[in-house]
Design an enzyme around this catalytic site. Structure first.
Site, PDB file in Angstrom:
ATOM      1  CB  VAL A  67      -4.063  -9.764   6.778  1.00 37.72           C
ATOM      2  CG1 VAL A  67      -3.674  -9.732   8.253  1.00 37.72           C
ATOM      3  CG2 VAL A  67      -2.846  -9.445   5.921  1.00 37.72           C
ATOM      4  CE1 TYR A 127      -9.169   3.389   8.100  1.00 34.89           C
ATOM      5  CE2 TYR A 127      -9.361   5.606   8.992  1.00 34.89           C
ATOM      6  CZ  TYR A 127      -8.586   4.551   8.566  1.00 34.89           C
ATOM      7  OH  TYR A 127      -7.214   4.667   8.611  1.00 34.89           O
ATOM      8  CE1 TYR A 132      -5.188 -12.367  20.808  1.00 34.45           C
ATOM      9  CE2 TYR A 132      -7.131 -10.956  20.928  1.00 34.45           C
ATOM     10  CZ  TYR A 132      -6.543 -12.165  20.595  1.00 34.45           C
ATOM     11  OH  TYR A 132      -7.309 -13.181  20.055  1.00 34.45           O
ATOM     12  CE  LYS A 179     -12.654 -10.468   3.282  1.00 34.91           C
ATOM     13  NZ  LYS A 179     -11.321  -9.990   2.907  1.00 34.91           N
ATOM     14  CE  LYS A 233      -6.901   1.899  10.743  1.00 35.10           C
ATOM     15  NZ  LYS A 233      -5.668   1.097  10.610  1.00 35.10           N
ATOM     16  N   GLY A 261       0.813  -1.211   0.000  1.00 43.05           N
ATOM     17  CA  GLY A 261       0.000   0.000   0.000  1.00 43.05           C
ATOM     18  C   GLY A 261       0.843   1.256   0.000  1.00 43.05           C
ATOM     19  CG  PHE A 262       0.297   6.153   0.276  1.00 43.76           C
ATOM     20  CD1 PHE A 262       1.314   6.680  -0.507  1.00 43.76           C
ATOM     21  CD2 PHE A 262      -0.228   6.931   1.296  1.00 43.76           C
ATOM     22  CE1 PHE A 262       1.799   7.969  -0.274  1.00 43.76           C
ATOM     23  CE2 PHE A 262       0.245   8.208   1.535  1.00 43.76           C
ATOM     24  CZ  PHE A 262       1.265   8.723   0.759  1.00 43.76           C
ATOM     25  N   GLY A 302      -3.442  -2.194  -2.430  1.00 47.32           N
ATOM     26  CA  GLY A 302      -1.997  -2.187  -2.638  1.00 47.32           C
ATOM     27  C   GLY A 302      -1.656  -2.522  -4.078  1.00 47.32           C
ATOM     28  CG  ASP A 352      -1.255  -5.436  -0.044  1.00 48.79           C
ATOM     29  OD1 ASP A 352      -2.396  -5.478  -0.545  1.00 48.79           O
ATOM     30  OD2 ASP A 352      -0.746  -4.408   0.428  1.00 48.79           O
TER      31      ASP A 352
END
Length: 313
Positions: free
Chosen positions: A58, A148, A162, A97, A152, A11-12, A37, A32
């Protein structure tokens, strides 16, 4: 030499981080799914024997965990996420996802394989729309207004649990809009495409007064690598960005100048946001990371200009 894995490595931001880590002599594995990407982002490193590129989703926990075991990974930089905010506004499942589920998969893979070191790319979107509020890392009542931002923030919560349960060392950067060479989306990219299609008129979402800080990708990548070496037990969170900001109309003016266009008619769609879930402005507190001695080399307008200068149009 560390065995490092980067999710979203093509990706960027991930491709720039890959270059930086290879330069430091690490063995880097880029994972990726190539939805966003691009393999060409990594083409300049193709002759480096320390780079391996793997196409994998992933979010597939078992496959990803097996990969970590096979490659004997020491450290993970988790950048895989949906970065097309307008797309997820139409299809929330994209962020579940690609943004949240990928984080769960990374954490579970780390747990199964005893991996302790993680960098997580978070965002200013976790704060939500808090105009006039000084946004420090420990502010309460985080209220994302985009899918989004929600994905996050949920990721940060899972990371916290975790990290405690498995004694991990986690560095989290919450950053604003990141721009620079190889940019593939966002307002600069959109304006260029629109003006190439019609150099006389430009549709601008909102009223053009939306004002946000733009961080240059190479400044960000330098900080990610430097601060990764300072990790300590538990979770450390930093806001990272620039003190200045740039309006949407200012960006339009700079893009027009780059393209050599004059007297372009701006057609504003109206309202102070570009789309539902967009945060028009925010006040980012950078005192924590500044206190450690870090400062970006570019301010917001300079980041925009440097991005435009890097483009071959």
């Amino acid at each position: 030499m560390e065995n490092i894995l980067i999710t979203g490595g093509a990706g960027f931001i991930g491709s720039h981080l890959t270059g930086k880590l290879l330069k430091e002599g690490n063995r880097v594995i880029c994972v990726d799914n190539f939805e966003l990407g691009r393999k060409e982002n990594l083409a300049m490193y193709s002759d480096n024997s320390n780079l391996e590129i793997i196409e994998l989703d992933v979010s597939e926990v078992d496959k990803f965990s097996d990969l970590l075991a096979e490659k004997k990974i020491d450290r993970i930089y988790h950048l895989a996420a949906n970065s097309d905010i307008q797309k997820s506004a139409r299809m929330p499942g994209v962020d579940f996802k690609n943004t949240f589920s990928t984080t769960y998969s990374v954490l579970e893979g780390m747990r199964r394989n005893g991996i302790k070191k993680l960098f997580f790319a978070s965002t200013s979107a976790v704060y939500g729309d808090k105009a006039g509020v000084n946004l420090t890392e420990n502010i309460g009542s985080l209220s994302p207004i985009s899918y989004y931002g929600g994905a996050k923030l949920a990721s940060e919560a899972f990371i916290s649990s975790y990290a405690y349960m498995n004694e991990m060392e986690v560095l989290i950067f919450r950053f604003p809009n990141v721009i620079g060479p190889n940019l593939t989306h966002g307002v600069i990219f959109d304006f260029i495409k629109k003006l190439q299609n019609n150099p006389k008129e430009l549709e601008i979402l909102g009223d053009g007064t939306q004002c946000k800080p733009y961080l240059y990708v190479l400044d960000l990548v330098d900080a990610i690598v430097e601060y990764s070496h300072r990790q300590k037990s538990g979770v450390e969170i930093y806001n990272i960005g620039v003190e200045t900001a740039t309006t949407v109309t200012e960006i339009a003016d700079m893009v027009c100048k780059k393209l050599g266009l004059k007297d372009v008619k701006y057609n504003y769609t109206g309202g102070n946001v570009g789309w539902k879930g967009d945060v028009p402005a925010f006040q980012y507190d950078l005192s924590k990371i500044y206190a450690t001695g870090w400062k970006p080399a570019h301010n917001s307008n300079q980041s925009v200009q440097a991005t435009l200068d890097s483009l071959e149009l």
